[in-house]
Design a protein around this motif. Structure first.
Motif, short mmCIF file in Angstrom:
data_model
loop_
_atom_site.label_atom_id
_atom_site.label_comp_id
_atom_site.label_asym_id
_atom_site.label_seq_id
_atom_site.Cartn_x
_atom_site.Cartn_y
_atom_site.Cartn_z
N SER A 21 0.74 -1.07 -0.05
CA SER A 21 -0.62 0.01 0.31
C SER A 21 0.90 1.62 -0.20
O SER A 21 1.89 1.01 1.05
CB SER A 21 -0.52 0.04 0.94
OG SER A 21 -0.24 0.06 2.44
N CYS A 22 0.95 2.36 -0.97
CA CYS A 22 1.24 3.50 -1.12
C CYS A 22 1.73 4.44 0.20
O CYS A 22 1.27 4.48 1.04
CB CYS A 22 0.47 4.54 -2.07
SG CYS A 22 1.57 5.74 -2.45
N THR A 23 3.21 4.21 -0.07
CA THR A 23 3.91 4.82 1.57
C THR A 23 3.99 6.28 1.83
O THR A 23 4.06 7.17 2.77
CB THR A 23 4.95 4.34 1.40
OG1 THR A 23 5.97 4.50 0.23
CG2 THR A 23 5.64 2.90 1.74
N ILE A 24 3.14 6.82 0.50
CA ILE A 24 3.09 8.46 0.55
C ILE A 24 1.73 8.50 1.19
O ILE A 24 1.68 9.01 2.13
CB ILE A 24 3.57 8.85 -0.71
CG1 ILE A 24 5.03 8.62 -1.33
CG2 ILE A 24 3.20 10.33 -1.10
CD1 ILE A 24 5.86 8.68 -0.36
N CYS A 25 1.17 7.85 0.46
CA CYS A 25 -0.64 8.33 0.44
C CYS A 25 -1.21 7.56 1.57
O CYS A 25 -2.62 7.78 1.63
CB CYS A 25 -1.41 9.00 -0.83
SG CYS A 25 -1.46 7.41 -1.85
N GLY A 26 -0.83 6.38 1.75
CA GLY A 26 -1.60 5.52 2.76
C GLY A 26 -2.62 4.51 1.66
O GLY A 26 -3.18 4.25 2.62
N SER A 35 -4.81 6.23 -0.73
CA SER A 35 -6.48 6.82 -0.43
C SER A 35 -5.28 7.61 -2.56
O SER A 35 -6.02 7.88 -3.38
CB SER A 35 -5.75 8.38 0.20
OG SER A 35 -5.11 8.76 0.25
N GLY A 36 -4.47 7.57 -2.64
CA GLY A 36 -4.01 7.90 -3.91
C GLY A 36 -3.43 9.02 -4.17
O GLY A 36 -3.64 10.06 -3.30
N CYS A 37 -2.34 9.40 -4.92
CA CYS A 37 -1.13 9.67 -5.17
C CYS A 37 -0.67 10.05 -6.32
O CYS A 37 -0.63 9.66 -7.27
CB CYS A 37 -0.46 10.49 -3.90
SG CYS A 37 1.13 8.87 -3.34
N ASN A 38 0.51 11.20 -6.00
CA ASN A 38 1.48 11.34 -7.65
C ASN A 38 2.17 9.99 -7.74
O ASN A 38 2.56 9.02 -8.61
CB ASN A 38 2.56 12.28 -7.72
CG ASN A 38 2.44 13.21 -9.14
OD1 ASN A 38 2.17 11.81 -10.08
ND2 ASN A 38 2.99 14.07 -9.02
N MET A 39 2.94 9.01 -7.08
CA MET A 39 3.76 7.95 -6.74
C MET A 39 3.39 7.25 -6.74
O MET A 39 4.00 5.98 -7.60
CB MET A 39 4.35 8.27 -5.10
CG MET A 39 5.29 7.05 -5.18
SD MET A 39 6.25 7.36 -5.42
CE MET A 39 7.55 8.05 -4.27
N CYS A 40 2.24 7.00 -6.25
CA CYS A 40 1.20 5.15 -6.81
C CYS A 40 0.46 5.17 -8.07
O CYS A 40 -0.21 4.62 -8.27
CB CYS A 40 0.57 5.41 -6.02
SG CYS A 40 -1.38 6.42 -5.27
N LYS A 41 0.60 6.36 -8.84
CA LYS A 41 -0.21 6.84 -9.97
C LYS A 41 -1.70 6.75 -10.03
O LYS A 41 -2.95 6.52 -10.41
CB LYS A 41 -0.11 5.80 -11.29
CG LYS A 41 1.61 6.52 -11.71
CD LYS A 41 1.79 5.73 -13.00
CE LYS A 41 3.29 5.52 -12.78
NZ LYS A 41 4.54 4.69 -12.81
ZN LIG Z 1 0.24 7.19 -3.49
#
Ligand SMILES: [Zn+2]
Length: 344
Positions: free
Chosen positions: A262-267, A269-275
């Motif tokens: 699960s995206c380490t940046i947004c947890g 919820s969706g962000c640039n890093m995980c597209k």
């Molecule tokens: Zn993310």
């Protein structure tokens, strides 16, 4: 003994110097580890109990005399030094010094090693210049097989007209060397630098770093692989980090999978890093293909194993949000300085 002490005491009392080297010679002669006072204390051990009482006091006073003399002269020399150099301003603040920092890849590497060491894995290393057998053939890449095109290789030398010696394209070659030269069980991780013939950009580089893991023993199953990697992710990115496995293909594992967290940046919820998907891929893994075990002289009916491999840059990227791969190898101190606090 008394005579000797009296003689030396007179010498000390009469001693005077303004020179640093002479004072140092004085210190070595009387107070040094092989000096006169040390000798006298050795001699003192041999005298009778009656004399011990008298000489103990005398000897201690003598030692004090030498120390006082030395400290006095040292003090005088120091103060003279200060007054002689009128340019010297002792009230000025001292020069600052730069605290070094560890490279972000070293930080990540050490953390990964720590986690796997606690699970009983050892660290193994191998050469960066490899032959075709260790880099490809033993790992179930058949000759002329399109799988070899999956990795753009820097070939160095041909052997009998065929490409043979190359810069290793993955650290899997270390697994082969380990299995060839030992007997199961194997439980090791292999961190190291690998090379691919790619144009350098923010997202690709001609060299990068991998950590591979290998566990071979009787009855090793895919459940062991999942549990090991699940534990690793919880340790690396924190409790509650979710994982998912997607089927994939590698020549050296069967079945093979890619693992997302699960995206380490947004947890999630969706962000640039995980597209905006909530998931990021961090590694490839699978059960070691029986052909690979047999190529390395291991009985695949008796032993099974799992292997996994990840890019250290990728792991560092997700931890520190580094958007340009080139930063890892450019030695820009403005970039490297940011990791100083991590070391403390
Ligand atoms: Zn993310």
């Amino acid at each position: 003994m008394q005579n000797k002490i009296d003689q030396y005491a007179a010498e000390i009392k009469a001693f005077a110097t303004a020179k640093a080297d002479e004072l140092e010679a004085f210190r070595i002669k009387f107070l040094g580890t092989k000096g006169i006072i040390k000798d006298l204390f050795e001699e003192f051990k041999t005298v009778g109990p009656e004399e011990k009482r008298t000489f103990g006091k005398v000897l201690n006073e003598f030692k004090k005399l030498a120390e006082t003399k030395y400290n006095e002269l040292k003090e005088t020399q120091n103060s003279e030094l200060t007054t002689q150099n009128s340019d010297l301003d002792l009230t000025l603040p001292g020069d600052g010094f730069n605290v070094g920092s560890r490279h972000p890849l070293s930080l990540v590497r050490n953390e990964i090693i720590d986690i796997f060491k606690r699970l009983g894995f050892v660290v193994a290393e191998g050469p960066e210049i490899e032959d075709d057998w260790h880099n490809f053939s033993a790992l179930n890449f058949p000759e002329e097989h399109p799988a070899r095109d999956m990795q753009d290789t820097f070939f160095i030398k041909k052997n009998n007209g065929k490409d043979d010696i190359a810069l290793r394209t993955h650290t899997s070659s270390v697994q082969v060397r380990m299995m060839e030269h030992g007997k199961p069980p194997f439980r090791a991780i292999m961190p190291g630098r690998v090379y691919r013939n790619e144009a350098i950009s923010a997202r690709a580089h001609c060299f990068f770093h991998q950590v591979e893991g290998l566990y071979v023993d009787e009855n090793v199953s895919f459940a062991d692989l999942k549990q090991t990697l699940y534990h690793f992710v919880q340790e690396l990115y924190g409790e509650g980090t979710k994982v998912r496995f997607r089927p994939s293909y590698f020549p050296f594992t069967e079945p093979s999978a890619e693992m997302d967290v699960s995206c380490t940046i947004c947890g999630g919820s969706g962000c640039n890093m995980c597209k905006y998907s909530g998931w990021v891929e961090i590694l490839g893994c699978g059960m070691v293909d029986p052909n690979v075990l047999e190529n390395c002289g291991i009985d695949s009916n008796k032993f099974t194993g799992f292997a996994f491999g990840m890019g250290m840059e990728r792991i560092a990227n997700l931890k520190y949000v580094i958007r340009d791969l080139r930063l890892f190898s450019e030695n820009d101190s403005r970039f490297l300085k940011q990791f100083t606090a991590e070391m403390l």
